[in-house]
Design a protein around this motif. Structure first.
Motif, short mmCIF file in Angstrom:
data_model
loop_
_atom_site.label_atom_id
_atom_site.label_comp_id
_atom_site.label_asym_id
_atom_site.label_seq_id
_atom_site.Cartn_x
_atom_site.Cartn_y
_atom_site.Cartn_z
N ASN A 1 -44.76 47.81 8.48
CA ASN A 1 -45.97 48.50 8.07
C ASN A 1 -46.61 47.76 6.91
OD1 ASN A 1 -44.63 49.47 5.60
ND2 ASN A 1 -43.52 50.84 6.99
N ILE A 2 -47.66 48.34 6.33
CA ILE A 2 -48.42 47.65 5.29
C ILE A 2 -47.60 47.46 4.02
CG2 ILE A 2 -49.45 49.66 4.15
CD1 ILE A 2 -51.18 46.33 5.16
N GLY A 3 -46.51 48.21 3.87
CA GLY A 3 -45.65 48.06 2.70
C GLY A 3 -44.52 47.07 2.90
N THR A 4 -44.40 46.50 4.08
CA THR A 4 -43.33 45.54 4.36
C THR A 4 -43.59 44.23 3.62
OG1 THR A 4 -42.98 46.51 6.56
CG2 THR A 4 -42.12 44.29 6.18
N THR A 5 -42.61 43.77 2.86
CA THR A 5 -42.78 42.53 2.08
C THR A 5 -42.17 41.31 2.76
OG1 THR A 5 -40.75 42.98 0.84
CG2 THR A 5 -42.83 43.82 -0.08
N HIS A 6 -41.17 41.52 3.63
CA HIS A 6 -40.52 40.42 4.33
C HIS A 6 -40.25 40.83 5.77
CE1 HIS A 6 -39.69 39.38 0.13
NE2 HIS A 6 -39.49 38.14 0.52
N VAL A 7 -40.27 39.87 6.65
CA VAL A 7 -39.99 40.11 8.07
C VAL A 7 -38.99 39.06 8.55
CG1 VAL A 7 -42.18 41.23 8.60
CG2 VAL A 7 -42.00 38.74 8.73
N PRO A 8 -38.18 39.38 9.56
CA PRO A 8 -37.26 38.37 10.09
C PRO A 8 -38.02 37.29 10.87
CG PRO A 8 -37.15 40.38 11.39
CD PRO A 8 -38.01 40.69 10.21
N ALA A 9 -37.64 36.05 10.65
CA ALA A 9 -38.25 34.93 11.38
C ALA A 9 -37.18 33.87 11.61
CB ALA A 9 -39.42 34.34 10.61
N VAL A 10 -37.35 33.08 12.66
CA VAL A 10 -36.38 32.04 12.99
C VAL A 10 -36.89 30.69 12.49
CG1 VAL A 10 -35.24 30.78 14.86
CG2 VAL A 10 -35.50 33.27 15.00
N LEU A 11 -36.05 30.03 11.70
CA LEU A 11 -36.31 28.66 11.29
C LEU A 11 -35.45 27.74 12.15
CD1 LEU A 11 -36.48 28.28 7.40
CD2 LEU A 11 -38.34 28.19 9.05
N ASN A 12 -36.09 26.82 12.84
CA ASN A 12 -35.36 25.77 13.54
C ASN A 12 -35.42 24.49 12.72
OD1 ASN A 12 -36.42 27.63 15.95
ND2 ASN A 12 -34.60 26.54 16.63
N TRP A 13 -34.60 23.52 13.08
CA TRP A 13 -34.62 22.26 12.36
C TRP A 13 -34.38 21.11 13.33
CZ3 TRP A 13 -30.72 25.87 11.79
CH2 TRP A 13 -29.46 25.51 12.28
N LYS A 14 -34.84 19.94 12.90
CA LYS A 14 -34.62 18.72 13.67
C LYS A 14 -33.23 18.21 13.35
CE LYS A 14 -39.54 17.64 13.26
NZ LYS A 14 -40.54 16.69 12.70
N SER A 15 -32.36 18.20 14.34
CA SER A 15 -30.96 17.84 14.10
C SER A 15 -30.81 16.41 13.60
CB SER A 15 -30.14 18.03 15.37
OG SER A 15 -30.68 17.27 16.43
N SER A 16 -31.74 15.53 13.95
CA SER A 16 -31.64 14.13 13.51
C SER A 16 -31.80 14.01 12.01
CB SER A 16 -32.71 13.28 14.20
OG SER A 16 -34.01 13.78 13.91
N ASN A 17 -32.37 15.03 11.35
CA ASN A 17 -32.57 14.99 9.90
C ASN A 17 -31.42 15.62 9.13
OD1 ASN A 17 -35.05 14.21 10.87
ND2 ASN A 17 -36.20 15.26 9.29
N CYS A 18 -30.45 16.18 9.85
CA CYS A 18 -29.42 16.96 9.17
C CYS A 18 -28.08 16.25 9.08
CB CYS A 18 -29.25 18.31 9.86
SG CYS A 18 -30.71 19.35 9.70
N GLY A 19 -27.82 15.29 9.95
CA GLY A 19 -26.58 14.53 9.85
C GLY A 19 -25.35 15.35 10.15
N ASP A 20 -24.19 14.76 9.89
CA ASP A 20 -22.91 15.41 10.13
C ASP A 20 -22.48 16.17 8.89
OD1 ASP A 20 -22.76 14.29 12.66
OD2 ASP A 20 -21.83 12.46 11.87
N THR A 21 -21.70 17.21 9.11
CA THR A 21 -21.20 18.01 8.00
C THR A 21 -19.71 18.20 8.15
OG1 THR A 21 -21.60 20.04 9.24
CG2 THR A 21 -23.36 19.28 7.80
N GLY A 22 -19.16 18.89 7.16
CA GLY A 22 -17.76 19.27 7.26
C GLY A 22 -16.81 18.15 6.89
#
Length: 244
Positions: free
Chosen positions: A207-228
């Motif tokens: 509603n008009i009082g909502t300050t945040h909403v759920p959204a999906v962020l995707n990413w380019k895997s080539s920019n993230c490298g290996d982890t762990g």
């Protein structure tokens, strides 16, 4: 000289041999990368809170204390975004700020969002463009002012139309965009909001009082490298660096 050098390496190997069980025991007390927990959220790879669990700074998750307990956050271009969970192999659910127009706390007619310089983007497959208000044409534009879509809100009346809104598809993946509101009627100059969000049930609960909403962020895997990376190996590497 040769004897002293051999003795030096023998002592070094002995130290490493004795320290390995200690380092491994300390490591076993910490969650493995991809299994770290903040509040009730499991932090999935390639994100992490421990320095050995993420490769780049934009994949770092900080666990902050809030009024509602501990919450995980990522920082994107100086904005802290709360992480709500991991839904897909290359996407996370975040609390996306809502843009307000003609409201008490802002007089701006448009609001810009910029993910440039990061691997993140709003996927057209996972998100919609939505708006709450009445009597406006809500449009989403590229930074080059090209229209990417829009929707028309219901006309304002005294029966709660100000709590209604409209939604539309996003036609392209977005790293930056501008939201704009155009009044369609003389009585349309009321508080309105616009946002990119990932709907579970369209505009339900927003509603008009909502300050945040759920959204999906995707990413380019080539920019993230290996982890762990192995924490034990990292610790031993630092020990060798210190000794030498």
């Amino acid at each position: 000289m040769g004897f002293q050098l051999a003795l030096y390496f023998a002592l070094l190997l002995l130290i490493l041999f004795l320290l390995c069980p200690i380092l491994q025991a300390a490591e076993s007390q910490e969650p493995a990368c991809g299994e770290e927990v903040c509040g009730n959220i499991t932090i999935s790879s390639p994100f992490g809170s421990h320095s050995s669990c993420y490769t780049y700074s934009w994949l770092r998750v900080t666990c902050n204390q809030t009024q509602n307990g501990k919450k995980p956050f990522i920082n994107v271009n100086g904005i802290d975004l709360e992480v709500l969970g991991s839904l897909y192999s290359n996407g996370i659910l975040i609390r996306n700020p809502v843009a307000y127009i003609n409201c008490d706390h802002t007089n701006e007619a448009s609001v810009s969002v910029n993910l440039s310089g990061t691997p993140f983007f709003f996927s057209s497959e996972r998100n919609y463009f939505g708006s709450v208000g009445c009597g406006n044409l809500a449009t989403i534009l590229s930074n080059e002012a090209d229209s990417l879509g829009g929707c028309i809100q219901s006309r304002c009346d005294d029966d709660g139309a100000s709590e209604s809104g409209c939604i539309t598809y996003i036609t392209v993946n977005l790293t930056s965009y501008t939201v704009n509101m155009t009044a369609m009627y003389p009585d349309s100059n009321r508080c309105a909001s616009a946002f990119i969000y990932s709907p579970h049930r369209l505009l339900s609960g927003i509603n008009i009082g909502t300050t945040h909403v759920p959204a999906v962020l995707n990413w380019k895997s080539s920019n993230c490298g290996d982890t762990g990376q192995s924490r034990t190996v990292t610790s031993i590497a630092w020990l060798l660096f210190f000794v030498f």
